[in-house]
Write a protein that holds these residues in place. Structure first.
Motif, PDB file in Angstrom:
ATOM      1  N   ARG A 152      -3.681  -1.347   4.475  1.00 27.88           N
ATOM      2  CA  ARG A 152      -3.845  -0.196   4.643  1.00 27.88           C
ATOM      3  C   ARG A 152      -2.832   0.840   4.126  1.00 27.88           C
ATOM      4  O   ARG A 152      -3.018   1.716   3.259  1.00 27.88           O
ATOM      5  CB  ARG A 152      -4.523   0.466   6.013  1.00 27.88           C
ATOM      6  CG  ARG A 152      -6.094  -0.221   5.990  1.00 27.88           C
ATOM      7  CD  ARG A 152      -6.554   0.374   7.379  1.00 27.88           C
ATOM      8  NE  ARG A 152      -7.547  -0.439   7.895  1.00 27.88           N
ATOM      9  CZ  ARG A 152      -7.937  -0.424   9.055  1.00 27.88           C
ATOM     10  NH1 ARG A 152      -7.571   0.158  10.034  1.00 27.88           N
ATOM     11  NH2 ARG A 152      -9.300  -1.136   9.311  1.00 27.88           N
ATOM     12  N   TYR A 154      -0.165   0.313   2.757  1.00 33.99           N
ATOM     13  CA  TYR A 154       0.430  -0.126   1.326  1.00 33.99           C
ATOM     14  C   TYR A 154      -0.416   0.380   0.320  1.00 33.99           C
ATOM     15  O   TYR A 154       0.021   1.033  -0.381  1.00 33.99           O
ATOM     16  CB  TYR A 154       0.435  -1.717   1.191  1.00 33.99           C
ATOM     17  CG  TYR A 154       0.620  -2.347  -0.086  1.00 33.99           C
ATOM     18  CD1 TYR A 154       2.142  -2.422  -0.251  1.00 33.99           C
ATOM     19  CD2 TYR A 154      -0.265  -2.836  -1.113  1.00 33.99           C
ATOM     20  CE1 TYR A 154       2.590  -2.876  -1.576  1.00 33.99           C
ATOM     21  CE2 TYR A 154       0.200  -3.280  -2.149  1.00 33.99           C
ATOM     22  CZ  TYR A 154       1.393  -3.321  -2.629  1.00 33.99           C
ATOM     23  OH  TYR A 154       1.888  -3.826  -3.648  1.00 33.99           O
ATOM     24  N   LYS A 155      -1.961   0.344   0.698  1.00 35.39           N
ATOM     25  CA  LYS A 155      -2.736   1.026  -0.242  1.00 35.39           C
ATOM     26  C   LYS A 155      -2.441   2.700  -0.313  1.00 35.39           C
ATOM     27  O   LYS A 155      -2.592   3.238  -1.532  1.00 35.39           O
ATOM     28  CB  LYS A 155      -4.007   0.804   0.090  1.00 35.39           C
ATOM     29  CG  LYS A 155      -5.260   0.797  -1.202  1.00 35.39           C
ATOM     30  CD  LYS A 155      -6.363   0.134  -0.804  1.00 35.39           C
ATOM     31  CE  LYS A 155      -7.442   0.614  -1.611  1.00 35.39           C
ATOM     32  NZ  LYS A 155      -8.023   1.917  -1.436  1.00 35.39           N
ATOM     33  N   GLN A 156      -2.432   3.144   0.812  1.00 35.25           N
ATOM     34  CA  GLN A 156      -2.188   4.666   1.132  1.00 35.25           C
ATOM     35  C   GLN A 156      -1.141   5.051   0.087  1.00 35.25           C
ATOM     36  O   GLN A 156      -0.936   5.706  -0.697  1.00 35.25           O
ATOM     37  CB  GLN A 156      -1.786   4.878   2.217  1.00 35.25           C
ATOM     38  CG  GLN A 156      -3.171   5.546   2.975  1.00 35.25           C
ATOM     39  CD  GLN A 156      -2.674   5.573   4.640  1.00 35.25           C
ATOM     40  OE1 GLN A 156      -1.472   5.721   4.959  1.00 35.25           O
ATOM     41  NE2 GLN A 156      -3.489   5.924   5.588  1.00 35.25           N
ATOM     42  N   ASN A 158       0.558   3.317  -2.127  1.00 38.75           N
ATOM     43  CA  ASN A 158       0.273   3.248  -3.787  1.00 38.75           C
ATOM     44  C   ASN A 158      -0.505   4.021  -4.425  1.00 38.75           C
ATOM     45  O   ASN A 158      -0.245   4.673  -5.406  1.00 38.75           O
ATOM     46  CB  ASN A 158      -0.431   1.741  -3.691  1.00 38.75           C
ATOM     47  CG  ASN A 158       0.423   0.473  -4.472  1.00 38.75           C
ATOM     48  OD1 ASN A 158       1.642   0.787  -4.767  1.00 38.75           O
ATOM     49  ND2 ASN A 158       0.001  -0.723  -4.193  1.00 38.75           N
ATOM     50  N   ASP A 159      -1.550   4.463  -3.652  1.00 38.21           N
ATOM     51  CA  ASP A 159      -2.508   5.748  -4.278  1.00 38.21           C
ATOM     52  C   ASP A 159      -1.589   6.949  -4.608  1.00 38.21           C
ATOM     53  O   ASP A 159      -1.872   7.764  -5.270  1.00 38.21           O
ATOM     54  CB  ASP A 159      -3.521   5.843  -3.313  1.00 38.21           C
ATOM     55  CG  ASP A 159      -4.580   4.933  -3.134  1.00 38.21           C
ATOM     56  OD1 ASP A 159      -4.528   3.980  -4.017  1.00 38.21           O
ATOM     57  OD2 ASP A 159      -5.398   4.796  -2.298  1.00 38.21           O
ATOM     58  N   LYS A 160      -0.533   7.104  -3.578  1.00 36.49           N
ATOM     59  CA  LYS A 160       0.176   8.320  -3.822  1.00 36.49           C
ATOM     60  C   LYS A 160       1.393   7.991  -4.562  1.00 36.49           C
ATOM     61  O   LYS A 160       2.288   8.911  -4.898  1.00 36.49           O
ATOM     62  CB  LYS A 160       1.057   8.728  -2.669  1.00 36.49           C
ATOM     63  CG  LYS A 160       0.039   9.524  -1.665  1.00 36.49           C
ATOM     64  CD  LYS A 160       0.608  10.010  -0.683  1.00 36.49           C
ATOM     65  CE  LYS A 160       0.268   9.517   0.904  1.00 36.49           C
ATOM     66  NZ  LYS A 160       1.491   9.882   1.931  1.00 36.49           N
ATOM     67  N   GLY A 161       1.417   6.943  -5.712  1.00 37.30           N
ATOM     68  CA  GLY A 161       2.447   6.788  -6.668  1.00 37.30           C
ATOM     69  C   GLY A 161       3.738   6.286  -5.928  1.00 37.30           C
ATOM     70  O   GLY A 161       4.932   6.071  -6.535  1.00 37.30           O
TER      71      GLY A 161
END
Ligand code: DC
Length: 225
Positions: A152, A154-156, A158-161
């Protein structure tokens, strides 16, 4: 504490989703919201900007003197929005070190209790149900496996670049859990009367609905709280 505004305490380890769950539960109930971890992160930020180490006295002074206002998504530190700066893994890790210092915890105690205002408060952290609001109407301990939490986070990121490494996130989370759970003062642990909710296999909306349901049940059965 009869007639005080009711508190819903949501505690749990890093990246368990307690921030999202707590703020959405607060919205559903029309209650105020306290993200207590932000206070520890603020002490981390202010002290690291000042080039300080981990001296307990100095950090406790920083904690007592925080000039902060929470408005919506903004965290205003002497007027500067530091919400984004607080989110970094570096601040989370420094906050975890600082949070083991008893004088810092005492310095933040009354400030946290000050958020308890009508019509009620949803507070998330590590010791909301055990130390800060032991008379909370509902105590939830929200958890998830380290693997799920690392994914979770990691995804957060990644979503923020922000580039991240899953294995090292997972290691950091496990180390932070270990530190938070084994410190001498207010360690991360469910209150004896907490309801434990493992969100590893549940979508976040289901977790929110469950907590809102429990909260309504408790609030209706205790009209004087
Ligand atoms: O919830 P968070 O990840 O933003 O919290 C950052 C650190 O602050 C966490 O590692 C432990 C500490 N903390 C605490 O000791 N007690 C709280 N009530 C909230 C956070």
């Amino acid at each position: 504490m009869k007639n005080a505004s009711p508190v819903i305490a949501i505690d749990g380890p890093s990246a368990s989703g307690k921030g999202t769950v707590a703020s959405r539960v607060a919205e559903a109930l029309g209650f105020h919201y306290l993200e207590s971890g932000a206070l520890y992160r603020l002490v981390a930020l202010v002290s690291s900007r000042a080039g300080m180490g981990l001296e307990e006295n100095e950090l406790a002074k920083v904690a007592s003197g925080l000039d902060v206002t929470f408005t919506g998504d903004q965290v205003l530190l002497a007027g500067e929005d530091v919400a984004e700066a607080l989110r970094s893994e570096a601040m989370g890790n420094r906050a975890s070190d600082i949070a083991s210092l008893p004088d810092v915890r005492s310095a933040l105690l009354e400030r946290q209790r000050g958020f308890r205002q009508p019509p009620g408060l949803v507070a998330d952290g590590r010791d909301m149900g055990t130390v800060v609001f032991p008379d909370a109407a509902l105590k939830v301990f929200l958890t998830a496996s380290v693997g799920v939490r690392a994914e979770r986070r990691y995804k957060q990121l990644n979503d923020k670049g922000i580039r991240a490494n899953l294995a090292s996130l997972s290691r950091d989370l496990a180390a932070r859990d270990e530190r938070d759970a084994n410190r001498a003062v207010a360690p991360l642990a469910p209150a004896p009367d907490a309801l434990v909710l493992d969100s590893s296999d549940q979508p976040v909306n289901q977790v929110i609905a469950q907590v809102v349901h429990w909260a309504r049940e408790k609030l209706e059965s205790k009209p004087d709280r």
